[in-house]
Design an enzyme around this catalytic site. Structure first.
Site, short mmCIF file in Angstrom:
data_model
loop_
_atom_site.label_atom_id
_atom_site.label_comp_id
_atom_site.label_asym_id
_atom_site.label_seq_id
_atom_site.Cartn_x
_atom_site.Cartn_y
_atom_site.Cartn_z
N GLN A 100 0.83 -1.20 0.00
CA GLN A 100 0.00 0.00 0.00
C GLN A 100 0.87 1.26 0.00
OE1 GLN A 100 -2.22 -1.92 3.50
NE2 GLN A 100 -3.74 -0.52 2.69
N VAL A 102 3.82 4.02 -1.18
CA VAL A 102 4.15 4.68 -2.45
C VAL A 102 5.61 5.10 -2.50
CG1 VAL A 102 1.78 5.47 -2.83
CG2 VAL A 102 3.36 6.94 -1.54
N HIS A 118 -1.07 1.44 -4.64
CA HIS A 118 -1.42 2.85 -4.71
C HIS A 118 -0.45 3.67 -5.55
CE1 HIS A 118 -3.56 2.06 -0.64
NE2 HIS A 118 -4.34 1.79 -1.67
N CYS A 129 -3.28 14.47 -20.88
CA CYS A 129 -2.83 13.65 -22.01
C CYS A 129 -2.29 12.28 -21.60
CB CYS A 129 -1.76 14.40 -22.82
SG CYS A 129 -0.16 14.55 -21.98
N CYS A 177 2.29 20.18 -17.86
CA CYS A 177 2.88 19.09 -18.64
C CYS A 177 3.68 19.65 -19.81
CB CYS A 177 1.76 18.18 -19.15
SG CYS A 177 2.30 16.87 -20.26
N CYS A 180 1.96 18.06 -23.53
CA CYS A 180 0.79 18.69 -24.17
C CYS A 180 0.76 20.20 -23.94
CB CYS A 180 -0.51 18.05 -23.66
SG CYS A 180 -0.89 18.36 -21.92
N GLY A 218 2.61 -4.23 8.93
CA GLY A 218 2.57 -2.79 9.14
C GLY A 218 1.37 -2.08 8.56
N SER A 219 0.21 -2.70 8.58
CA SER A 219 -1.00 -2.04 8.11
C SER A 219 -2.09 -2.16 9.17
CB SER A 219 -1.50 -2.66 6.80
OG SER A 219 -2.74 -2.08 6.41
N SER A 220 -2.77 -1.05 9.43
CA SER A 220 -3.90 -1.09 10.37
C SER A 220 -5.14 -1.66 9.72
CB SER A 220 -4.20 0.33 10.88
OG SER A 220 -4.65 1.15 9.81
#
Length: 281
Positions: A100, A102, A118, A129, A177, A180, A218-220
């Protein structure tokens, strides 16, 4: 009831394990979690997709804060927990990793084929674009656009930004960007209120369905984004182990539950695996 590493070792030793990791695994790398002992959620409201796309002022605040936070995320290094997971993969005990997080630290530690549920902070996508660029390139452009910007950042939040007041972000310039020319740029991560791409979810369900055991690190399990994989495992009769500091919303489903700092515990688990499989380091 909290169990010992022996119960976890007994489950992992049979192999066929899929790991589901959360923010608690990266706290020892200096990145706080949302709800665990570092408690970032108690003082920080994460950016939502709706606010980011609908409010230019909020988007400017986000990029100002994330511009500083990225410098800290980019310096973060894998900790003993990430390295232990990679060693368990090398030992043939862990078949796959779903994270989970990033921060990209599983991959940096040497884990192959990580499914980043995620997304990743080190990639940027244009919402108009679809062009993708590296975060390093965006960081360079933001530095050029804001040569005098440099408030002190004390700590980074789990989603990669830092806390700054409006006065500190006044005058910060965002960039569009380059492909584009006018598109809105967004880190290639799933914000709160945004949907994880269906093919990615399907891949994770397939991994869990083929596993002999699911190990949560390590996730609740507060949000359904991760908890759904625990529910799927239980429905299919696949045992679940949870290693986390503090309670989780999956505790009632766990066959093994360990409340302990992840780095030392996983390091010992990997050491046991290395002893059982000579040549694994």
């Amino acid at each position: 009831m909290t169990q010992t590493i022996d119960a976890l070792d007994g489950l992992v030793a049979g192999g066929g394990v899929v790991v589901l990791s959360g923010a608690g695994l990266s706290t020892e790398s200096g990145i706080p979690d949302y709800r665990g002992p570092s408690g970032a959620a108690r003082r920080h409201t994460p950016m939502t997709y709706q606010t980011f796309t609908g409010d230019p002022a909020a988007r400017r605040r986000y990029w100002a804060r994330s511009h500083l936070g990225w410098r800290m995320i980019a310096r973060a290094a894998p900790n003993d927990g990430h390295r232990a997971v990679a060693r368990l993969q090398a030992a043939g005990l862990v078949d796959g990793v779903i994270t989970q997080n990033v921060d990209g630290l599983h991959t940096a530690a040497g884990s192959p084929g990580v499914v980043e549920l995620h997304g990743r902070l080190d990639e940027v996508v244009c919402l108009d674009c679809g062009n993708r660029t590296s975060r390093e390139e965006l960081d360079r452009r933001l530095r050029e656009a804001n040569p005098g910007f440099g408030p002190a950042a004390v700590a980074v939040n789990p989603d990669g930004d830092v806390d700054l007041d409006d006065a500190q972000v006044a005058g910060f310039r965002t960039v569009d960007c380059t492909f584009c020319g006018t598109g809105v740029l967004k880190p290639d991560v799933v914000f709160f209120g945004e949907t994880v791409p269906a093919p990615r979810v399907a891949r994770c369900f397939a991994m869990v369905g083929a596993a002999r055991a699911l190990v949560v690190l390590g996730s609740s399990l507060t949000v359904m984004s991760g908890r759904r994989f625990v529910l799927r495992a239980v429905k299919q009769g696949i045992p679940v182990a949870i290693v986390n500091q503090g309670p989780t919303r999956g505790d009632g489903y766990a066959a093994v539950r360990v409340d302990a700092p992840l780095g030392p515990l996983l390091g010992e688990l990997a050491q046991r695996a290395a002893g059982a499989a000579p040549g694994v380091r």
